[in-house]
Design a protein around this motif. Structure first.
Motif, PDB file in Angstrom:
ATOM      1  N   THR A   1      -6.648   3.230  -7.659  1.00 16.77           N
ATOM      2  CA  THR A   1      -5.356   3.588  -8.240  1.00 16.77           C
ATOM      3  C   THR A   1      -4.447   4.298  -7.222  1.00 16.77           C
TER       4      THR A   1
ATOM      5  N   VAL B   1       2.216   0.622  -3.507  1.00 21.39           N
ATOM      6  CA  VAL B   1       1.748   1.628  -4.459  1.00 21.39           C
ATOM      7  C   VAL B   1       2.499   1.414  -5.769  1.00 21.39           C
TER       8      VAL B   1
ATOM      9  N   LEU C   1      -5.411   6.606  -3.998  1.00 20.25           N
ATOM     10  CA  LEU C   1      -4.821   6.343  -2.689  1.00 20.25           C
ATOM     11  C   LEU C   1      -4.153   7.609  -2.148  1.00 20.25           C
TER      12      LEU C   1
ATOM     13  N   THR D   1      -2.278  -1.105  -5.278  1.00 19.30           N
ATOM     14  CA  THR D   1      -3.038  -0.320  -6.265  1.00 19.30           C
ATOM     15  C   THR D   1      -3.062  -1.046  -7.604  1.00 19.30           C
TER      16      THR D   1
ATOM     17  N   ALA E   1      -6.730  -0.667  -0.736  1.00 26.25           N
ATOM     18  CA  ALA E   1      -6.617  -0.835  -2.189  1.00 26.25           C
ATOM     19  C   ALA E   1      -6.732  -2.317  -2.541  1.00 26.25           C
TER      20      ALA E   1
END
Ligand code: CTP
Ligand code: CA
Length: 236
Positions: A82, A106, A86, A22, A60
């Protein structure tokens, strides 16, 4: 030509996989990101589709050359940017998934405010960025399952990239992480110069519910994906 069909041992399974990394905006031209290429998640999606599963790939920031490996009629790709995007996409996909794999990196934090215009030195020199913690998506998915709001028998797999050199210390951290997140399997990979982020090869150990190492695999990310899917089947 002779076509040899792959083993269809994932036929009938619906799977949701997150992959890539991300990006958390600082302003319209800058972000906080990470080095995940998305290759391992793409390989998991390709392997699942080849073995008969229906796949949703939440992607991502995956380079087109990398995601090309996930071109298959049974793979639907949803693009996100972002951690918050997600999260929304994975919660939606997980609501009907038999297997959830969180291979994405993440961002743990995001800037507390994203400027709506490019920050400039004329406005003042930037010396710090305030951060706020992002939701732990995979832990939230495990809570949803525990609350009975997921398909029966859903399997959840998390990943952890660790830089600890000592294998036993790495395993211990992985065991704690698996328990904390409430997932069934945790695939730990060694993120160093030869393996993990931005590399074609990977080396993972898969930790199961009792903390045991249920699989060890190294090689191409597709080979590792095969071993992870075998672990998922064995855990179901
Ligand atoms: N993950 C997630 N949501 C986050 C952060 C991580 O769902 N906000 C998922 C990742 O996709 C991965 C797993 O959690 O499957 C482990 O990520 P990792 O970064 O290793 O765990 P953290 O709990 O963030 O711990 P650390 O402090 O080591 O970064
Ligand atoms: Ca993290």
């Amino acid at each position: 030509a002779l076509a040899v069909a792959a083993l269809q041992d994932l036929a009938g399974l619906r799977v949701a996989i997150s992959a890539g990394g991300t990006r958390e905006p600082i302003d319209p031209v800058r972000f906080l990101g990470n080095r995940s290429s998305g290759r391992q998640g793409v390989a998991l999606a390709a392997e699942a589709a080849a073995r008969g599963a229906e796949v949703v790939l939440v992607a991502a920031h995956i380079d087109p050359a990398v995601r090309a490996a996930a071109t298959h009629p049974s793979i639907r790709v949803l693009d996100v940017g972002t951690a918050a995007e997600l999260s929304t996409a994975m919660k939606d996909a997980a609501a009907t998934a038999d297997v959830v794999i969180m291979a994405a990196a993440v961002a743990d934090y995001r800037p507390a405010v994203a400027s709506d215009h490019k920050l400039t030195k004329e406005e003042g020199v930037l010396t710090r960025i305030d951060l706020v913690e992002n939701e732990d998506v995979v832990a939230a998915l495990a809570v949803t399952r525990a609350d009975g709001h997921a398909p029966d028998g859903q399997t959840i797999v998390a990943f952890a990239a660790e830089t600890l050199r000592d294998a036993e210390q790495r395993r211990e951290r992985a065991r704690r992480k698996r328990e904390r997140k409430g997932v069934d399997l945790l695939a730990v990979n060694l993120a160093d110069a030869e393996h993990g982020f931005e590399r074609a090869e990977n080396a993972v150990e898969v930790i199961g519910v009792d903390g045991a190492v249920v699989a060890t695999s190294s090689g191409t990310k597709r080979q590792v994906a095969g071993a992870i899917w075998n672990s998922v089947l064995a855990a179901r």
